[in-house]
Scaffold this motif. Structure first.
Motif, PDB file in Angstrom:
ATOM      1  N   ARG A 159       8.296 -67.647  -4.576  1.00 20.42           N
ATOM      2  CA  ARG A 159       9.489 -68.070  -4.089  1.00 20.42           C
ATOM      3  C   ARG A 159       9.755 -68.375  -2.636  1.00 20.42           C
ATOM      4  N   ASN A 164      11.588 -76.015  -9.815  1.00 15.34           N
ATOM      5  CA  ASN A 164      12.518 -76.470  -8.753  1.00 15.34           C
ATOM      6  C   ASN A 164      12.302 -78.005  -9.286  1.00 15.34           C
ATOM      7  N   LYS A 212      15.384 -68.487 -17.277  1.00 16.97           N
ATOM      8  CA  LYS A 212      15.917 -69.120 -16.114  1.00 16.97           C
ATOM      9  C   LYS A 212      17.273 -69.193 -16.347  1.00 16.97           C
ATOM     10  N   TYR A 263      13.299 -68.564  -0.369  1.00 13.93           N
ATOM     11  CA  TYR A 263      14.264 -67.874  -0.850  1.00 13.93           C
ATOM     12  C   TYR A 263      14.937 -67.053  -0.236  1.00 13.93           C
ATOM     13  N   TYR A 295      19.634 -71.689 -13.922  1.00 11.91           N
ATOM     14  CA  TYR A 295      19.872 -72.333 -12.509  1.00 11.91           C
ATOM     15  C   TYR A 295      21.248 -73.100 -12.216  1.00 11.91           C
ATOM     16  N   TYR A 305      19.049 -64.794  -7.022  1.00  9.57           N
ATOM     17  CA  TYR A 305      18.258 -65.482  -6.036  1.00  9.57           C
ATOM     18  C   TYR A 305      18.952 -66.596  -5.422  1.00  9.57           C
ATOM     19  N   SER A 340       7.936 -71.177  -9.850  1.00 12.81           N
ATOM     20  CA  SER A 340       9.336 -71.673  -9.371  1.00 12.81           C
ATOM     21  C   SER A 340       9.191 -72.826  -8.861  1.00 12.81           C
ATOM     22  N   ARG A 362      18.417 -70.230  -3.479  1.00 14.27           N
ATOM     23  CA  ARG A 362      17.229 -71.200  -3.350  1.00 14.27           C
ATOM     24  C   ARG A 362      17.126 -71.642  -2.031  1.00 14.27           C
ATOM     25  N   ALA A 408      16.698 -64.888 -12.925  1.00 12.47           N
ATOM     26  CA  ALA A 408      15.453 -65.234 -13.458  1.00 12.47           C
ATOM     27  C   ALA A 408      14.944 -63.885 -14.131  1.00 12.47           C
ATOM     28  N   GLU A 443      19.618 -69.035  -8.692  1.00 15.24           N
ATOM     29  CA  GLU A 443      19.172 -68.775  -9.813  1.00 15.24           C
ATOM     30  C   GLU A 443      19.304 -67.334 -10.338  1.00 15.24           C
TER      31      GLU A 443
END
Length: 406
Positions: free
Chosen positions: A320, A394, A348, A323, A350, A330, A390, A332, A342, A340
């Motif tokens: 990642r 994304n 996942k 990040y 998001y 998380y 990741s 981004r 995870a 996120e």
């Protein structure tokens, strides 16, 4: 169910799930939907008035495409090749795409794995807001039993951000050691048989100062602190303060022999309720003035904190890049404020606050990599499906966002 696993009365011997094969293909697709049939669990109560999920204009996932390295893929192809079990996309609270695969149904639950950590982080936010937890205090202030351990000597915030210099025994990595303590994989001689004892085994990593090291102990230690200050079980607190606000179905969480919840990875819920959780968080983030304790907890927990430099030294840095990580979530660090949750094996959530987008993916992606046991080191190569990265995820969510906002 794929390849006839656990089908028949009784199932054939080579199709039976046991503790030795439950986390390998083809058995884990069944395992991830039947956790409470294999191990003790505690329930999380649903809402009397579930959050509505009205249908919006449907996306055609065969026609939404994106680049994945040298390939151009449709979202539908990506989902199939990453062993997806359930997929849902919300835009402004409306369902614009959903899919149930390999027999998963609307009311079937699915393991969240480490997305559970994000719930524990959110729960901690309630007690920080109420002044019952001080993020600057050593965690041992609330859990004297952890005094002298890496978790107890670190602050609550360091635990919430995975900034604890901890080493696990080589024969007890932080994933398998915890799974064994809860009883979902075979326990070797000398391994603890409950979560509290699991937290007393690791030692301080010598020669390491500032560190980011992803592992399970910190989330379990934070959950212990929460239980202590609330004098109540994790499952009851999550039911009261989070799950009963929006969910249509009960969820549940794995417990050990002492009925201690696996707060770092044991939660199970339906696909639609996973989306309701994410949408509730997105809505709370959008408020200029928080109206409820839930809103305040969300805004506190998900306030940005730029620890990218420290994150870049950790065991997930290559997976990642760019990040940050804060309160078991998380960040981004993109222009849209992407967030996120995870979990292992392809789980996942998001949330794109700017585009008002939520994407949920529940999966059974093979992952047999050994996890790092010591802060300052990284794990071996992650042995997953090639597209389960990741960067590819994304690219997929960006393609969905572009389709919805063009």
């Amino acid at each position: 169910m794929a390849e006839g696993v656990m089908q028949g009365f009784p199932p054939p011997a080579d199709k039976q799930v046991n503790r030795g094969n439950a986390m390998t293909m083809p058995y884990m697709r069944w395992t991830f939907r039947h956790t409470r049939e294999r191990a003790p669990t505690a329930g999380l109560r649903h809402s009397d008035t579930p959050l509505p999920l009205p249908e919006g204009t449907a996306l055609d996932l065969d026609k939404v495409t994106f680049r994945a390295g040298k390939e151009t893929l449709s979202v539908a192809e990506y989902l199939q090749r990453t062993f997806t079990d359930g997929f849902m996309v919300l835009h402004r609270g409306h369902v614009v795409a959903q899919g149930y695969y390999d027999g998963l149904d609307y009311h079937d639950t699915h393991i969240w794995a480490s997305m559970t950590k994000s719930v524990t982080g959110l729960l901690a936010g309630f007690f920080i807001e109420e002044g019952l937890l001080d993020p600057r205090a050593k965690l041992s202030r609330y859990v004297p039993e952890l005094e002298g351990t890496p978790f107890g000597e670190a602050t609550l915030q360091q635990n919430l951000d995975m900034e604890v210099a901890v080493s696990y025994p080589e024969k007890m990595p932080p994933d398998l050691g915890l799974f064994a303590a809860v009883g979902v994989v075979p326990r070797r001689d000398g391994m603890p048989d409950n979560i509290y004892d699991f937290l007393r085994v690791p030692s301080q990593t010598e020669g390491v100062d500032k560190v980011w090291f992803y592992q399970n102990g910190s989330a379990e230690a934070v959950a212990w602190a929460i239980r202590k200050v609330a004098d109540e079980r994790w499952s009851e607190l999550v039911s009261q303060r989070i799950w009963s606000r929006f969910a249509d179905d009960d969820a549940y969480i794995l417990v050990d022999r002492l009925m201690t919840e696996m707060a770092s990875g044991g939660m199970n819920a339906t696909l639609s309720d996973t989306a309701r959780f994410a949408e509730s968080v997105r809505r709370a983030l959008s408020l200029t003035e928080p109206r409820t304790a839930f809103d305040r907890a969300v805004q506190r927990v998900l306030a940005p904190r730029d620890n990218r430099d420290l994150f870049a030294t950790g065991n997930f840095a290559k997976a990642r890049p760019g990040y940050a990580y804060h309160n078991f979530w998380y960040h981004r660090n993109d222009a849209n404020g992407g967030l996120e949750c995870a979990g292992r094996f392809g789980q996942k959530i998001y949330i794109d606050p700017k585009r008002e987008l939520v994407v949920v993916k529940l999966a059974s992606t093979p992952d047999t990599a050994r996890r790092a046991t010591r802060a300052g080191t990284s794990a071996g190569a992650i042995q997953r499906a090639p597209l389960d990265t990741s960067a590819v995820f994304n690219a997929m969510v960006d393609a969905l966002g572009n389709e919805l906002t063009d």
